[in-house]
Motif scaffolding. Structure first.
Motif, mmCIF file in Angstrom:
data_model
loop_
_atom_site.group_PDB
_atom_site.id
_atom_site.type_symbol
_atom_site.label_atom_id
_atom_site.label_comp_id
_atom_site.label_asym_id
_atom_site.label_seq_id
_atom_site.Cartn_x
_atom_site.Cartn_y
_atom_site.Cartn_z
ATOM 1 N N TYR A 281 0.826 -1.210 0.000
ATOM 2 C CA TYR A 281 0.000 0.000 0.000
ATOM 3 C C TYR A 281 0.860 1.261 0.000
ATOM 4 C CZ TYR A 281 -4.325 -2.592 0.864
ATOM 5 O OH TYR A 281 -5.410 -3.420 0.748
ATOM 6 N N LEU A 282 1.992 1.213 0.689
ATOM 7 C CA LEU A 282 2.879 2.382 0.711
ATOM 8 C C LEU A 282 3.383 2.688 -0.701
ATOM 9 C CD1 LEU A 282 4.403 4.528 2.318
ATOM 10 C CD2 LEU A 282 6.227 2.851 2.695
ATOM 11 N N CYS A 283 3.823 1.666 -1.420
ATOM 12 C CA CYS A 283 4.273 1.876 -2.802
ATOM 13 C C CYS A 283 3.132 2.383 -3.679
ATOM 14 C CB CYS A 283 4.826 0.573 -3.373
ATOM 15 S SG CYS A 283 6.420 0.069 -2.692
ATOM 16 N N MET A 284 1.937 1.862 -3.453
ATOM 17 C CA MET A 284 0.786 2.296 -4.236
ATOM 18 C C MET A 284 0.480 3.770 -3.978
ATOM 19 S SD MET A 284 -3.052 0.590 -4.341
ATOM 20 C CE MET A 284 -2.380 -1.068 -4.483
ATOM 21 N N ALA A 285 0.453 4.157 -2.708
ATOM 22 C CA ALA A 285 0.154 5.548 -2.363
ATOM 23 C C ALA A 285 1.214 6.497 -2.907
ATOM 24 C CB ALA A 285 0.041 5.691 -0.844
ATOM 25 N N LEU A 286 2.483 6.154 -2.712
ATOM 26 C CA LEU A 286 3.566 7.017 -3.197
ATOM 27 C C LEU A 286 3.593 7.078 -4.725
ATOM 28 C CD1 LEU A 286 6.447 6.024 -0.752
ATOM 29 C CD2 LEU A 286 5.073 8.111 -0.725
ATOM 30 N N GLY A 287 3.268 5.961 -5.369
ATOM 31 C CA GLY A 287 3.249 5.945 -6.825
ATOM 32 C C GLY A 287 2.205 6.896 -7.388
ATOM 33 N N MET A 311 6.938 -2.267 -10.118
ATOM 34 C CA MET A 311 8.024 -2.938 -9.403
ATOM 35 C C MET A 311 7.755 -2.989 -7.902
ATOM 36 S SD MET A 311 11.572 -1.905 -11.323
ATOM 37 C CE MET A 311 12.314 -3.524 -11.062
ATOM 38 N N GLY A 312 7.122 -1.942 -7.366
ATOM 39 C CA GLY A 312 6.882 -1.880 -5.936
ATOM 40 C C GLY A 312 5.627 -2.611 -5.514
ATOM 41 N N ALA A 313 4.452 -2.049 -5.839
ATOM 42 C CA ALA A 313 3.190 -2.615 -5.356
ATOM 43 C C ALA A 313 2.922 -4.001 -5.928
ATOM 44 C CB ALA A 313 2.037 -1.665 -5.681
ATOM 45 N N ILE A 314 2.995 -4.139 -7.256
ATOM 46 C CA ILE A 314 2.722 -5.449 -7.855
ATOM 47 C C ILE A 314 3.805 -6.455 -7.475
ATOM 48 C CG2 ILE A 314 2.575 -6.707 -10.036
ATOM 49 C CD1 ILE A 314 1.155 -4.354 -11.248
ATOM 50 N N VAL A 352 13.097 1.595 -5.749
ATOM 51 C CA VAL A 352 13.734 2.894 -5.478
ATOM 52 C C VAL A 352 14.716 3.248 -6.593
ATOM 53 C CG1 VAL A 352 15.296 4.114 -3.921
ATOM 54 C CG2 VAL A 352 13.414 2.755 -2.990
ATOM 55 N N LEU A 353 15.513 2.276 -7.032
ATOM 56 C CA LEU A 353 16.469 2.530 -8.107
ATOM 57 C C LEU A 353 15.760 2.896 -9.407
ATOM 58 C CD1 LEU A 353 19.028 -0.354 -7.503
ATOM 59 C CD2 LEU A 353 19.510 2.094 -7.346
ATOM 60 N N ARG A 354 14.664 2.207 -9.692
ATOM 61 C CA ARG A 354 13.956 2.492 -10.950
ATOM 62 C C ARG A 354 13.312 3.875 -10.907
ATOM 63 N NH1 ARG A 354 12.758 4.111 -14.693
ATOM 64 N NH2 ARG A 354 11.918 3.253 -16.636
ATOM 65 N N ALA A 366 22.379 2.861 -15.810
ATOM 66 C CA ALA A 366 22.986 2.064 -14.737
ATOM 67 C C ALA A 366 21.974 1.804 -13.625
ATOM 68 C CB ALA A 366 24.214 2.780 -14.186
ATOM 69 N N CYS A 367 21.185 2.822 -13.283
ATOM 70 C CA CYS A 367 20.157 2.646 -12.244
ATOM 71 C C CYS A 367 19.116 1.624 -12.676
ATOM 72 C CB CYS A 367 19.481 3.982 -11.943
ATOM 73 S SG CYS A 367 20.461 5.106 -10.944
ATOM 74 N N MET A 368 18.687 1.701 -13.945
ATOM 75 C CA MET A 368 17.687 0.750 -14.424
ATOM 76 C C MET A 368 18.245 -0.666 -14.470
ATOM 77 S SD MET A 368 15.448 2.765 -17.326
ATOM 78 C CE MET A 368 16.772 3.656 -18.138
ATOM 79 N N ALA A 369 19.507 -0.788 -14.878
ATOM 80 C CA ALA A 369 20.128 -2.119 -14.908
ATOM 81 C C ALA A 369 20.268 -2.683 -13.494
ATOM 82 C CB ALA A 369 21.490 -2.043 -15.587
ATOM 83 N N ALA A 370 20.667 -1.840 -12.540
ATOM 84 C CA ALA A 370 20.787 -2.290 -11.145
ATOM 85 C C ALA A 370 19.428 -2.680 -10.585
ATOM 86 C CB ALA A 370 21.421 -1.196 -10.300
ATOM 87 N N ALA A 371 18.402 -1.905 -10.938
ATOM 88 C CA ALA A 371 17.043 -2.247 -10.496
ATOM 89 C C ALA A 371 16.635 -3.606 -11.042
ATOM 90 C CB ALA A 371 16.063 -1.166 -10.953
ATOM 91 N N GLY A 372 16.945 -3.840 -12.322
ATOM 92 C CA GLY A 372 16.616 -5.131 -12.911
ATOM 93 C C GLY A 372 17.337 -6.283 -12.233
ATOM 94 N N LEU A 373 18.602 -6.087 -11.889
ATOM 95 C CA LEU A 373 19.351 -7.141 -11.212
ATOM 96 C C LEU A 373 18.774 -7.447 -9.829
ATOM 97 C CD1 LEU A 373 23.028 -6.168 -12.149
ATOM 98 C CD2 LEU A 373 21.730 -8.150 -12.963
#
Length: 403
Positions: A281-287, A311-314, A352-354, A366-373
């Motif tokens: 819910y926190l990710c949903m609200a912040l999103g 990436m967060g809520a789902i 957070v990285l994404r 680089a942030c997106m790649a790190a998020a994916g990893l």
């Protein structure tokens, strides 16, 4: 009992329709983000599908990864809630075949054209239609009357998938249907968590010996969230990028924060699974707050907010459901070892990285790649520890989805 290969209807994988769909969910989470990360960071050519690379990415995460998780959940939860029989091994195999046909058809739509795209659309519609047809008898029972929302949500997803393929087949850009699909998935998460949280949070209260009043998922606050989610999704569909959409996104964020007030039960909230579900819910609200602020202030954060939802809520919701229901309906207790906490943390870091990639400038790739990893590591851990449970016979000797 002699178990043949996993293609046999007698294999434990098919004893409960949840099992193959949760395996597909975990595997697709790793593979799809792995391919997308390679596209972004290494220049790997994406599959040449109708609509382009972004449509492929969103389609596969929502109608591939997300829909597999939805199928696994409703095929287990609705029979459990209504005390009715689940899907047979044969039916589970047919539904999985439709999911796989949907993947193959869409991935080949760039090279084979409209026949492959039509095959993908037919398979996706047949999958959702099959789920609805299977669950309607259970939802019509007296026990099922309280769970009609699942039927309405599946019907809505069916319409949105039909709209997506209608646009794709006539050459129109179909992303608006995927955004609407995401909004309806948020509604389904709210509906599902209201059922799951009652059991998980009250168990935490009892285990903590806090002596607090039982947790209740109050319908007025939940219904307000569903209303706001629906209005924002409609506004984004018909008036994308408008101030109206921005204000409704802010209203949705406020409604979700209001719903989170039900969870403020003291120390039991800080236990592993209540806190994980709260984080959804926190990710949903912040999103939605980030999307609303960006739409009203002409900022760049709409994409960031949308990734907090995906990436967060789902991600957290599906991860938690597989950890909890995936083991419970295989006849084993929830795994309380540290790996599950690491997975939750990795998904949170990935989100957070994404989000940060939107403002990272030269470091965005680089942030997106790190998020994916991080995402791949989280679902890789989940697959390593949960897939063997879904693959083997039940330790309690039962056959089916009983909890």
């Amino acid at each position: 009992m002699r178990i043949n290969s996993f293609l046999s209807a007698q294999h434990p994988l098919w004893m409960c329709a949840m099992r193959p769909f949760f395996v597909l969910t975990m595997v697709s989470a790793v593979l799809l983000i792995g391919v997308w990360s390679a596209v972004l960071a290494l220049g790997l050519p994406p599959p040449p599908v109708a609509g382009g690379a972004l449509v492929w990415h969103a389609h596969e995460l929502l109608l591939g990864f997300g829909l597999a998780a939805v199928a696994g959940f409703v095929l287990t939860a609705v029979p459990e809630f209504t005390k009715t029989a689940g899907a047979s091994s044969r039916t589970a195999r047919q539904l999985v075949a439709l999911w796989l046909l949907g993947r193959a058809g869409f991935w080949l739509s760039g090279s084979l054209g409209w026949p492959a795209l039509a095959l993908a659309g037919t398979a996706q519609l047949a999958l959702l239609g099959g789920l609805l047809a299977l669950l309607l008898p259970a939802l019509r029972t007296s026990a099922g009357q309280r769970h009609h929302a699942f039927g309405w949500a599946l019907g809505g997803l069916l319409l949105l998938v039909g709209g997506f393929y209608w646009d794709a087949l006539r050459g129109a850009y179909p992303m608006r249907w995927l955004h609407a699909f995401l909004g309806l998935l948020m509604v389904l998460i709210v509906i599902a968590l209201s059922r799951i949280s009652m059991r998980i949070v009250n168990r935490a209260i009892n285990d903590a010996g806090a002596g607090a009043a039982p947790y209740l998922a109050r319908p007025p606050r939940r219904n307000l969230v569903v209303l706001c989610l629906t209005l924002f999704t409609l506004a984004e569909f018909w008036l994308p990028g408008s101030r109206t959409s921005g204000w409704l996104a802010c209203a949705t964020a406020a409604a979700v924060f209001n719903l989170m007030g039900d969870w403020h039960i003291g120390r039991p909230l800080l236990r592993r699974w209540p806190l994980t579900l709260y984080s959804v819910y926190l990710c949903m609200a912040l999103g939605y707050a980030l999307m609303g602020w960006s739409l009203l202030a002409d900022g760049p954060g709409v994409t960031a907010g949308r990734h907090l939802l995906t990436m967060g809520a789902i991600g957290l919701a599906i991860y938690a459901v597989i950890c909890i229901a995936g083991r419970a309906h295989c006849g084993v207790a929830i795994d309380e070892r540290a790996w599950s906490q690491w997975g939750v943390g990795l998904i949170a870091i990935a989100a957070v990285l994404r989000v940060g990639a939107v403002w990272a400038g030269d470091y965005s790739i680089a942030c997106m790649a790190a998020a994916g990893l991080c995402w791949m590591a989280a679902f890789g851990l989940l697959c390593w520890f949960i897939a063997p449970v879904l693959w083997r016979v039940r330790a309690d000797g039962l056959w089916g989805c009983q909890g």
